[in-house]
Structure formats: C-alpha cells, structure tokens
Design an enzyme around this catalytic site. Structure first.
Site, PDB file in Angstrom:
ATOM      1  N   ASP A   1     -13.170  -2.915   1.187  1.00  0.00           N
ATOM      2  CA  ASP A   1     -12.754  -4.186   0.566  1.00  0.00           C
ATOM      3  C   ASP A   1     -13.823  -4.710  -0.399  1.00  0.00           C
ATOM      4  O   ASP A   1     -13.523  -5.039  -1.552  1.00  0.00           O
ATOM      5  CB  ASP A   1     -12.484  -5.255   1.635  1.00  0.00           C
ATOM      6  CG  ASP A   1     -11.169  -5.023   2.362  1.00  0.00           C
ATOM      7  OD1 ASP A   1     -10.241  -4.455   1.757  1.00  0.00           O
ATOM      8  OD2 ASP A   1     -11.070  -5.424   3.542  1.00  0.00           O
TER       9      ASP A   1
ATOM     10  N   TYR B   1      -3.576 -12.434  -5.330  1.00  0.00           N
ATOM     11  CA  TYR B   1      -2.950 -11.669  -6.424  1.00  0.00           C
ATOM     12  C   TYR B   1      -1.462 -11.973  -6.595  1.00  0.00           C
ATOM     13  O   TYR B   1      -0.799 -11.359  -7.429  1.00  0.00           O
ATOM     14  CB  TYR B   1      -3.188 -10.158  -6.245  1.00  0.00           C
ATOM     15  CG  TYR B   1      -2.723  -9.632  -4.911  1.00  0.00           C
ATOM     16  CD1 TYR B   1      -3.626  -9.510  -3.865  1.00  0.00           C
ATOM     17  CD2 TYR B   1      -1.402  -9.286  -4.694  1.00  0.00           C
ATOM     18  CE1 TYR B   1      -3.228  -9.057  -2.635  1.00  0.00           C
ATOM     19  CE2 TYR B   1      -0.976  -8.823  -3.459  1.00  0.00           C
ATOM     20  CZ  TYR B   1      -1.901  -8.713  -2.443  1.00  0.00           C
ATOM     21  OH  TYR B   1      -1.486  -8.274  -1.220  1.00  0.00           O
TER      22      TYR B   1
ATOM     23  N   SER C   1       0.802  -1.226   0.000  1.00  0.00           N
ATOM     24  CA  SER C   1       0.000   0.000   0.000  1.00  0.00           C
ATOM     25  C   SER C   1       0.840   1.284   0.000  1.00  0.00           C
ATOM     26  O   SER C   1       0.490   2.222  -0.716  1.00  0.00           O
ATOM     27  CB  SER C   1      -0.967   0.006   1.194  1.00  0.00           C
ATOM     28  OG  SER C   1      -1.936  -0.992   0.995  1.00  0.00           O
TER      29      SER C   1
ATOM     30  N   LYS D   1      -8.672  -5.853  11.690  1.00  0.00           N
ATOM     31  CA  LYS D   1      -9.882  -5.375  10.996  1.00  0.00           C
ATOM     32  C   LYS D   1     -11.173  -5.499  11.821  1.00  0.00           C
ATOM     33  O   LYS D   1     -12.052  -4.653  11.713  1.00  0.00           O
ATOM     34  CB  LYS D   1     -10.061  -6.118   9.669  1.00  0.00           C
ATOM     35  CG  LYS D   1      -9.073  -5.699   8.599  1.00  0.00           C
ATOM     36  CD  LYS D   1      -9.407  -6.355   7.276  1.00  0.00           C
ATOM     37  CE  LYS D   1      -8.387  -5.959   6.222  1.00  0.00           C
ATOM     38  NZ  LYS D   1      -8.772  -6.397   4.882  1.00  0.00           N
TER      39      LYS D   1
END
Ligand code: ATR
Length: 282
Positions: free
Chosen positions: A105, A228, A21, A69
């Site tokens: 998300d 990914y 990020s 989270k």
C-alpha cells in the site's frame, strides 16, 4: 468458499464483492499471457484462521483487504520488513505452503506519486491528514524514502499522537510531529509543506472538509487524495480552485496491485492498462 481450481490468486475480505481488483488483475495477467486467474473470496473474521491454514496455502498468493490487514499478521510464517513496520499486510505470497506477508500500500502510493505526479518525496516536508491504517502505511513509506519531515494532522489528536510515536520509533531519523485539524501548529505545518495528503474517509460520500485553511498551504504544494471514488473529490476540487497541482487516488490502487502481481509472478504488469480497467469499472 470456491473450489481451488477456479483461480490461483485472489483478494480476501468481508465484504469483498465490490472489489475492483479482480477485473484489474485479470486484465494484467491476460496481457502478460499468464495462465492465471484472480478471484474474490469472502472470508469472515471468524474464518480467517482456517482460510490461512487451508485454501490460503494452496493458492499462489492473495491480497488482503478490510477487515483482515492487521489480524492476518500473526497467522503468517514470515513478514517482510516494510509490512512489519506498518503492522499490516495487504499481499501474501505462498511458496510451497509457506506464507510470506508483504505490504504494497505505502510503496504503491509512492510509485504513483513518482509516476503519476512526478513528485520525488526525498527531502520534502509532508502533511498527512488522518491517522488510520492508510496514514500508517503511507507515513512509513514516506519515512523510508527519506522525507525531511512529516506532520500527522488528525481530528482526534490522541490518534495522531499514537501514530506519531509509532512512526518515530521505526523511523528515528525523520522529524515527525502531530497536531489537530485547526490551530497554529496545523497552519504552520501547511505553510511549509510541499505535499498535503488526505488519507481520511472525507470525500468518500462527496463530503468536503469544512473550512479547510487553504490559504495557509504553501504555494504550489501538491495536493493528494487517496479516495478514488469520485476521482475528483471535493478536497481535490477545492485544491484546484486554489491553484494547487493535484494527485488522485486511483494511482495508489493501481500500483499496490502492480507491486503485488510482481511479487507473485516476478513480472511487471502494464499499469496503464490496469488504470484504464479500473477507471472503466469505477
Ligand atoms: P483507514 O484504515 O482507511 O485509514 P480508519 O482507520 O478508519 O481508515 O481511519 C479513518 C481516518 O479518517 C481517521 O484518521 C479519522 O479520524 P479520527 O481518528 O479522528 O477518527 C478520519 N476521519 C474520518 N471521518 C472524519 C471526519 N468527518 N473528519 C475528520 N476526520 C475524519
């Protein structure tokens, strides 16, 4: 923890040093000519409370990743609608020390589906593999965007049943079912699905789904993987072999980040640039 002046935005997690990020967000901020820097802060579970009380309120905002989270939800001042339904926060906005939690998300995944795969989920039948945090976020976003039906297929059926029950409570108008990863109910869900999404960690270490019943899946169904790295997962490779169009996982990361940046700055970043930076750093 680093001094406040080094950056105004950050991602917090434990571990966090591997996060892509900062590179992606700093490139986007520079392109927007904003004098803001985005850093990475390791916050251990036992430090989360003091981070939220202290530095967290002095930043402009921050992203939240594993393992915080869910744990951060009760520590914030307000939780936005979608994050409340998901029960997890990945983005926090600080306004004069008042902290609002969002979840980008699920919405980021949908943005990627729309932009990258040109797939419009409204009215479609979807099968989700997995019943963890990612499945919860994506399932909620798909439900809010009025898919016709959703099947949660998972190795441990009790976990699928629990997620299904929670989703039905929040999204009473959507037809939602659960099943295992083998058997008739799974085959029948696949036969009717326009979209199949892998939200499990299978594929992360180049492992494949053994004996996946590809022949049961509806012809031409879009196959999507949120893993990914590698970009072309064994799951997507197999889907391609069976002539399915595919959607790879980096788009979700790009778009959840772009939506977060928009929450903090009110500006839309260059998602093509963000994707380029991300792929270069993978
Ligand atoms: P996340 O928050 O990223 O979604 P998670 O909460 O750890 O991650 O969830 C991982 C998901 O991957 C679960 O659905 C898990 O299935 P179980 O509920 O049966 O544990 C699934 N998963 C992980 N490894 C798997 C494997 N080898 N085969 C099938 N499913 C697997």
């Amino acid at each position: 923890m680093p001094p406040r002046s080094r950056f105004q935005l950050a991602v917090i997690g434990d571990p966090v040093s591997h996060s892509l990020s900062p590179e992606m967000q700093n490139a986007a901020l520079k392109k927007l000519k904003l004098p803001l820097r985005y850093g990475a802060i390791r916050v251990r579970p036992q430090e989360l409370k003091s981070f939220v009380k202290g530095l967290g309120r002095r930043l402009m905002g921050f992203n939240v990743t594993i393992p915080h989270k869910v744990a951060i939800v009760p520590l914030l001042d307000r939780i936005a609608f979608e994050a409340k339904l998901i029960g997890a926060v990945n983005t926090v906005l600080s306004r004069n020390g008042f902290l609002v939690g969002f979840n980008t998300d699920g919405a980021g995944y949908l943005m990627s589906l729309l932009n990258d795969a040109k797939f419009q989920p409204r009215g479609k039948q979807v099968t989700l593999l997995g019943a963890g945090g990612a499945a919860r976020a994506i399932g909620t976003a798909l439900g809010l965007n009025q898919v016709r039906s959703l099947t949660i297929a998972n190795r441990t059926q009790e976990n699928a049943a629990r997620l299904t029950k929670d989703l039905i409570r929040n999204l009473p108008k959507i037809s939602i079912h659960s099943c295992g990863l083998t058997g008739k109910a799974f085959a029948s869900a696949l036969k009717n699905s326009h979209l199949l999404i892998n939200t499990t960690s299978i594929g992360l270490h180049a492992t494949a789904f053994p004996d996946f019943p590809w022949k049961s899946l509806k012809k031409g169904a879009l196959v999507s993987d949120i893993v990914y790295h590698p970009r072309m997962t064994p799951f997507l490779k197999a889907a391609k072999k069976y002539s399915h169009p595919i959607h790879s996982g980096e788009g979700m990361l790009v778009h959840q980040g772009a939506l977060a940046l928009e929450i903090w700055t009110g500006m839309k970043p260059d998602t093509r640039l963000m994707r380029r930076v991300l792929l270069k750093n993978l």
